[in-house]
Design an enzyme around this catalytic site. Structure first.
Site, PDB file in Angstrom:
ATOM      1  N   ARG A  47       0.834  -1.112   0.107  1.00 34.90           N
ATOM      2  CA  ARG A  47      -0.166   0.364  -0.303  1.00 34.90           C
ATOM      3  C   ARG A  47       0.952   1.774  -0.179  1.00 34.90           C
ATOM      4  NH1 ARG A  47      -3.226  -3.241  -1.904  1.00 34.90           N
ATOM      5  NH2 ARG A  47      -5.021  -4.034  -0.739  1.00 34.90           N
ATOM      6  N   ARG A  74      -5.119  26.764  -5.710  1.00 32.06           N
ATOM      7  CA  ARG A  74      -4.493  25.041  -5.356  1.00 32.06           C
ATOM      8  C   ARG A  74      -4.216  24.411  -6.829  1.00 32.06           C
ATOM      9  NH1 ARG A  74      -2.784  25.365  -0.242  1.00 32.06           N
ATOM     10  NH2 ARG A  74      -4.803  26.084   0.945  1.00 32.06           N
ATOM     11  N   ALA A  86      -6.717  27.807   7.081  1.00 32.42           N
ATOM     12  CA  ALA A  86      -6.054  26.853   7.481  1.00 32.42           C
ATOM     13  C   ALA A  86      -4.655  26.514   7.435  1.00 32.42           C
ATOM     14  CB  ALA A  86      -7.020  25.105   7.193  1.00 32.42           C
ATOM     15  N   LEU A  88      -0.979  23.577   8.241  1.00 35.48           N
ATOM     16  CA  LEU A  88      -0.882  22.212   9.039  1.00 35.48           C
ATOM     17  C   LEU A  88      -0.109  22.363  10.380  1.00 35.48           C
ATOM     18  CD1 LEU A  88       2.595  21.917   5.808  1.00 35.48           C
ATOM     19  CD2 LEU A  88       0.307  20.519   6.495  1.00 35.48           C
ATOM     20  N   GLU A 103      -2.916  29.912  12.609  1.00 33.31           N
ATOM     21  CA  GLU A 103      -3.465  30.598  11.400  1.00 33.31           C
ATOM     22  C   GLU A 103      -4.806  31.067  11.308  1.00 33.31           C
ATOM     23  OE1 GLU A 103      -2.521  28.968   8.853  1.00 33.31           O
ATOM     24  OE2 GLU A 103      -0.440  27.582   9.759  1.00 33.31           O
ATOM     25  N   GLU A 107      -3.779  34.324   8.710  1.00 34.01           N
ATOM     26  CA  GLU A 107      -4.154  34.042   6.509  1.00 34.01           C
ATOM     27  C   GLU A 107      -5.656  35.210   7.080  1.00 34.01           C
ATOM     28  OE1 GLU A 107      -6.070  30.885   5.636  1.00 34.01           O
ATOM     29  OE2 GLU A 107      -3.560  29.315   5.527  1.00 34.01           O
ATOM     30  N   PRO A 125      -8.520   8.334   3.645  1.00 34.97           N
ATOM     31  CA  PRO A 125      -7.624   7.251   5.065  1.00 34.97           C
ATOM     32  C   PRO A 125      -7.152   5.972   3.707  1.00 34.97           C
ATOM     33  CG  PRO A 125      -9.731   7.553   5.293  1.00 34.97           C
ATOM     34  CD  PRO A 125     -10.004   9.077   4.324  1.00 34.97           C
ATOM     35  N   GLY A 126      -7.863   5.956   2.122  1.00 36.59           N
ATOM     36  CA  GLY A 126      -7.473   5.330   1.296  1.00 36.59           C
ATOM     37  C   GLY A 126      -5.728   5.860   0.541  1.00 36.59           C
ATOM     38  N   GLU A 130      -3.671  12.102   6.663  1.00 38.64           N
ATOM     39  CA  GLU A 130      -3.651  13.060   6.981  1.00 38.64           C
ATOM     40  C   GLU A 130      -4.656  12.990   8.222  1.00 38.64           C
ATOM     41  OE1 GLU A 130      -5.136  17.879   5.950  1.00 38.64           O
ATOM     42  OE2 GLU A 130      -4.645  15.848   3.857  1.00 38.64           O
ATOM     43  N   GLU A 154      -0.028  32.828  -1.443  1.00 39.95           N
ATOM     44  CA  GLU A 154      -0.932  33.732  -0.682  1.00 39.95           C
ATOM     45  C   GLU A 154      -0.701  35.011  -0.938  1.00 39.95           C
ATOM     46  OE1 GLU A 154       0.638  32.654   3.128  1.00 39.95           O
ATOM     47  OE2 GLU A 154      -0.524  30.455   3.412  1.00 39.95           O
TER      48      GLU A 154
END
Length: 214
Positions: A47, A74, A86, A88, A103, A107, A125-126, A130, A154
């Site tokens: 995987r 993006r 948002a 990290l 954040e 921002e 999740p596959g 994260e 940004e």
């Protein structure tokens, strides 16, 4: 045999044995890992997935029930998306509330006095580990001090305040696609239809996916 659903449904931590692992790519913030895992029947499969530090996001609402939203380019999806603030979890073990407050300041140059946890999710999740914690922030005011210096994508951001009900309509109509915005807005609508925002978890609620120091 009659199927019975447990009440309430709860996701259960489980780990199948990893018999080999490799990291063919390491980037600035994330990496790609290949694990060989042993299935319950004894067979083995490989995987590939993205290793991610985790993220926080903030649905920040003013006294008129308007959410602070940001339009940002993006590149992977070739879109400018309207999003909620948002970022990290750059520091391992960092308190997610502190990261969310940072954040929101960086921002949107906004601070909030009232914080709750809206929801915790695994985004994909596959294909990635994260984990994201989405906060609800209220009682907003302008932050003190200088605005955070922006660069790259940004530097082209736009900021707006939009009624949260309008955002919910945009999500359901297929006009707004950002994961955290959709999750935050729809979770907030569910909270309003249920026991209310004050019944949400406190901002420092445990987060097993990304444990943090108090």
């Amino acid at each position: 045999m009659t199927e019975q659903s447990p009440a309430p449904l709860v996701d259960s931590p489980t780990q199948w044995p990893v018999t080999a692992t490799d990291t063919p790519f390491t980037g600035n913030k994330t990496s790609v890992r290949t694990d060989e895992i042993q299935l319950p029947d004894g067979s083995r499969v490989h995987r590939d997935y993205q290793v991610h530090p985790g993220s926080v996001a903030v649905l920040a609402l003013d006294e008129r029930e308007r959410a602070v939203v940001i339009e940002q380019y993006r590149h992977p999806v070739r879109h400018k998306l309207w999003e909620i603030p948002a970022g990290l979890l750059d520091v391992p073990g960092e308190n997610p509330l502190h990261a969310a407050q940072r954040e929101l300041y960086e921002e949107a140059h906004v601070k909030a006095e009232n914080w709750r946890v809206l929801t915790d999710v695994y985004t994909t999740p596959g294909g990635s580990d994260e984990a994201v914690r989405v906060f609800l922030a209220r009682e907003l005011s302008e932050a003190e001090g200088e605005r955070y210096e922006v660069f790259a994508e940004e530097a082209d951001m736009r900021i707006a305040r939009v009624p949260v009900a309008e955002l919910a309509r945009g999500v359901l109509a297929g006009r707004l696609h950002n994961t955290c915005l959709a999750l935050g807005v729809l979770a907030y609508q569910a909270a309003l239809a249920g026991e209310g925002p004050e019944a949400l978890r406190p901002a420092d609620a445990p987060w097993p996916a990304r444990p943090f120091a108090s």
